[in-house]
Write an enzyme that holds these catalytic residues in place. Structure first.
Site, mmCIF file in Angstrom:
data_model
loop_
_atom_site.group_PDB
_atom_site.id
_atom_site.type_symbol
_atom_site.label_atom_id
_atom_site.label_comp_id
_atom_site.label_asym_id
_atom_site.label_seq_id
_atom_site.Cartn_x
_atom_site.Cartn_y
_atom_site.Cartn_z
ATOM 1 N N GLU A 273 0.731 -0.982 -0.039
ATOM 2 C CA GLU A 273 0.209 -0.007 0.307
ATOM 3 C C GLU A 273 0.423 1.179 0.076
ATOM 4 O O GLU A 273 0.520 1.819 1.002
ATOM 5 C CB GLU A 273 -0.631 -0.051 0.984
ATOM 6 C CG GLU A 273 -2.320 -0.923 1.273
ATOM 7 C CD GLU A 273 -2.796 -1.011 2.238
ATOM 8 O OE1 GLU A 273 -2.514 -0.453 3.385
ATOM 9 O OE2 GLU A 273 -3.463 -2.406 2.669
ATOM 10 N N GLY A 275 2.281 5.311 -0.636
ATOM 11 C CA GLY A 275 1.255 6.080 -0.781
ATOM 12 C C GLY A 275 2.506 6.789 -1.255
ATOM 13 O O GLY A 275 2.886 7.308 -3.096
ATOM 14 N N ARG A 276 3.766 7.498 -0.137
ATOM 15 C CA ARG A 276 4.435 8.408 -0.707
ATOM 16 C C ARG A 276 5.325 8.191 -0.877
ATOM 17 O O ARG A 276 5.577 8.988 -2.312
ATOM 18 C CB ARG A 276 5.210 8.764 1.030
ATOM 19 C CG ARG A 276 5.841 9.831 0.881
ATOM 20 C CD ARG A 276 6.981 9.463 2.423
ATOM 21 N NE ARG A 276 6.077 9.669 3.619
ATOM 22 C CZ ARG A 276 5.146 10.663 4.308
ATOM 23 N NH1 ARG A 276 5.222 12.167 4.240
ATOM 24 N NH2 ARG A 276 4.681 10.162 5.355
ATOM 25 N N CYS A 344 -3.365 34.189 9.248
ATOM 26 C CA CYS A 344 -3.928 34.143 11.030
ATOM 27 C C CYS A 344 -3.538 33.580 11.714
ATOM 28 O O CYS A 344 -4.011 33.350 12.699
ATOM 29 C CB CYS A 344 -5.526 35.220 11.091
ATOM 30 S SG CYS A 344 -5.085 35.926 10.020
HETATM 31 N N1 LLP Z 1 -1.491 1.751 4.477
HETATM 32 C C1 LLP Z 1 -2.352 2.637 5.512
HETATM 33 C C2 LLP Z 1 -3.207 1.675 6.324
HETATM 34 C C3 LLP Z 1 -1.556 4.192 6.117
HETATM 35 O O1 LLP Z 1 -2.840 4.260 7.161
HETATM 36 C C4 LLP Z 1 -0.684 4.671 5.090
HETATM 37 C C5 LLP Z 1 -1.096 6.217 5.519
HETATM 38 C C6 LLP Z 1 -0.355 3.694 4.077
HETATM 39 C C7 LLP Z 1 -0.698 2.739 3.160
HETATM 40 C C8 LLP Z 1 0.440 5.295 3.165
HETATM 41 O O2 LLP Z 1 1.349 5.250 4.107
HETATM 42 P P1 LLP Z 1 2.896 5.879 3.119
HETATM 43 O O3 LLP Z 1 3.132 4.772 2.346
HETATM 44 O O4 LLP Z 1 2.195 7.163 2.459
HETATM 45 O O5 LLP Z 1 3.807 6.593 4.068
HETATM 46 N N2 LLP Z 1 0.336 12.532 6.623
HETATM 47 C C9 LLP Z 1 1.477 12.590 7.028
HETATM 48 C C10 LLP Z 1 1.232 10.894 6.419
HETATM 49 C C11 LLP Z 1 0.273 10.419 7.531
HETATM 50 C C12 LLP Z 1 -0.189 8.518 6.554
HETATM 51 C C13 LLP Z 1 -1.063 7.586 7.158
HETATM 52 N N3 LLP Z 1 -0.863 6.531 6.735
HETATM 53 C C14 LLP Z 1 2.638 12.615 6.196
HETATM 54 O O6 LLP Z 1 1.898 13.919 5.738
HETATM 55 O O7 LLP Z 1 3.803 12.645 6.414
#
Ligand code: LLP
Length: 422
Positions: A273, A275-276, A344
């Site tokens: 999964e 994302g980043r 603000c």
């Molecule tokens: N799967 C689940 C169940 C998750 O909760 C998340 C991210 C991902 C996959 C994806 O994770 P990644 O590969 O993107 O690390 N807003 C925060 C990051 C929060 C991540 C939440 N869960 C930031 O801007 O750093």
């Protein structure tokens, strides 16, 4: 590696000058590079080519339907956490059998919608949710494919960092309870335990937590097998980190290698999964310098973007590189500044005490690494309209989301009759 580069001292996204896009969209604006997305997806996906796997892109990182469509085009599925993300994923024609649903607080309606859409599986995060899903399955007369999201059991002495997360975390179910629940599911008509899932955190820069987690899940799969439950899927979640400043995250190849080593010959199908790692460095937020303000001992670059557009620096103290769109080559020197927005709040900043090239009001600045958790976490605070998003591919660029209008800002609001008369 991304496709944001200077050519003749002018920042380009692929073959398009950033300033050309800005002439059309104005600022602030998010700009994404298709080629970077493609490259990141392929590098990540190819890394796992030896293992049966599905990449379920974590929509929360950037959920624009054009971005989801890009992921789907390369064969990606989706990791969703709400009915809104389900809606988006289906709009982008992500095949339902490549959609997984995580999240600690799924509502009845969300569960029903996911079942009706025939998604691959729902990742259960509590005993109460398990019973809710079973009840809904029974009412709908559908056997629901599920996994339990497990908090991997990791020796506190070797990994205190993760264990702290384990104890205090609202996510997932601890090992013994998960086993108990799988046993319960086994006797249930309307739940089918097809997987085990986990997600241990985000922006992870070392391999060891992943290795520990995968070992733990593998052990869980073995225990389940002894109980007569043979799961097909191991969902390892996301979490692989990226470079914002000088971080050195593991390459997807190294990540895949250690996972492959643990899982070879198990016959398990891996779900990832990310994302980043797919979208983070595929996007920039371009903002214009409005004013240079000098107060005693401090210089502020006041820009037209703000915390409502990109909240990561305010919320996490996150570092994002900020570079001028017209390269300065240090010709006019450098100055230590706070880059701040018009909102603000004292927390409205993109950088603090940052050595930046001297630029004049009107200059364009690009905030890098903004493709993940940028627009998707943006808001209308201070009644600021959410900004446009642009996707660049080669020489072409496409506005994939328009800037909101003032009308959009008050959409759905109404004035009760007794106030109308005033
Ligand atoms: N799967 C689940 C169940 C998750 O909760 C998340 C991210 C991902 C996959 C994806 O994770 P990644 O590969 O993107 O690390 N807003 C925060 C990051 C929060 C991540 C939440 N869960 C930031 O801007 O750093």
């Amino acid at each position: 590696m991304d496709y944001f580069e200077y050519k003749d001292d002018e920042l380009y996204c692929e073959d398009v000058p950033v300033s050309k896009i800005v002439r059309k969209t104005k600022t602030p604006v998010y700009i994404y590079s298709y080629r970077t997305l493609e490259r990141h997806y392929r590098v990540f996906n190819d890394a796992f080519k030896e293992i049966p796997h599905t990449v379920c892109y974590s929509c929360k990182a950037n959920s624009n339907i054009a971005i989801l469509k890009v992921m789907g085009r390369f064969g990606g599925g989706a990791d969703i956490v709400s009915q809104g993300e389900l809606y988006r994923a289906l709009k982008a024609k992500i095949p339902p059998n490549k959609i997984v649903f995580s999240g600690v607080g799924k509502t009845k309606d969300e569960i029903k919608a996911a079942i009706a859409a025939k998604i691959l599986m729902i990742n259960i995060e509590s005993e109460a949710e398990l019973h809710m899903i079973a009840d809904i399955g029974s009412t709908m007369k559908v056997t629901v494919p599920v996994s339990i999201r497990v908090n991997p059991q990791i020796d506190p002495k070797t990994h205190p960092y993760i264990t702290t997360g384990l104890k205090k975390n609202k996510f997932g179910i601890v090992w013994e309870d998960a086993l108990k629940l799988y046993r319960e599911i086994k006797g249930m008509e309307y739940l089918s335990p097809i997987g085990i899932s986990s997600h241990i955190g985000s922006q992870i820069l070392e391999l060891s937590p992943f290795i520990e987690a995968v070992r733990s899940l593998k052990k869980m799969a073995e225990s389940l097998s002894e109980m007569g439950i043979n799961v097909k899927y191991l969902d390892l979640g996301g979490g692989l980190g990226i470079t914002y400043n000088d971080e050195l995250p593991p390459h997807p190849d190294e990540y895949a290698k250690v996972i492959g080593k643990e899982l070879k010959n198990t016959g398990l199908h891996i779900i990832l999964e990310p994302g980043r790692v797919l979208v983070g460095n595929s996007g920039i937020l371009v903002t214009r310098l409005l004013y240079v303000k000098t107060s005693p001992g401090k210089v502020f670059y006041i820009v037209d973007g703000a915390m409502n557009d990109l909240i990561r620096p305010s919320l996490y103290g996150a570092y994002h590189q900020i570079i001028p769109v017209q390269k300065k080559n240090g010709k006019d020197g450098f100055v230590k500044v706070d880059v701040v927005g018009p909102v603000c709040e004292s927390g409205d900043f993109f950088a603090k005490d940052r050595e930046m090239p001297v630029v004049k009001a009107g200059a364009l600045l690009a905030i890098k690494g903004s493709g993940a958790y940028g627009f998707s976490m943006s808001s209308n605070y201070n009644s600021r309209r959410r900004v446009p998003e642009v996707l660049v591919r080669g020489k072409e660029f496409f506005v994939i989301k328009k800037r909101e209008t003032f009308k959009d800002l008050i959409k759905g609001e109404s004035i009760p009759y007794f106030l109308e008369a005033d």
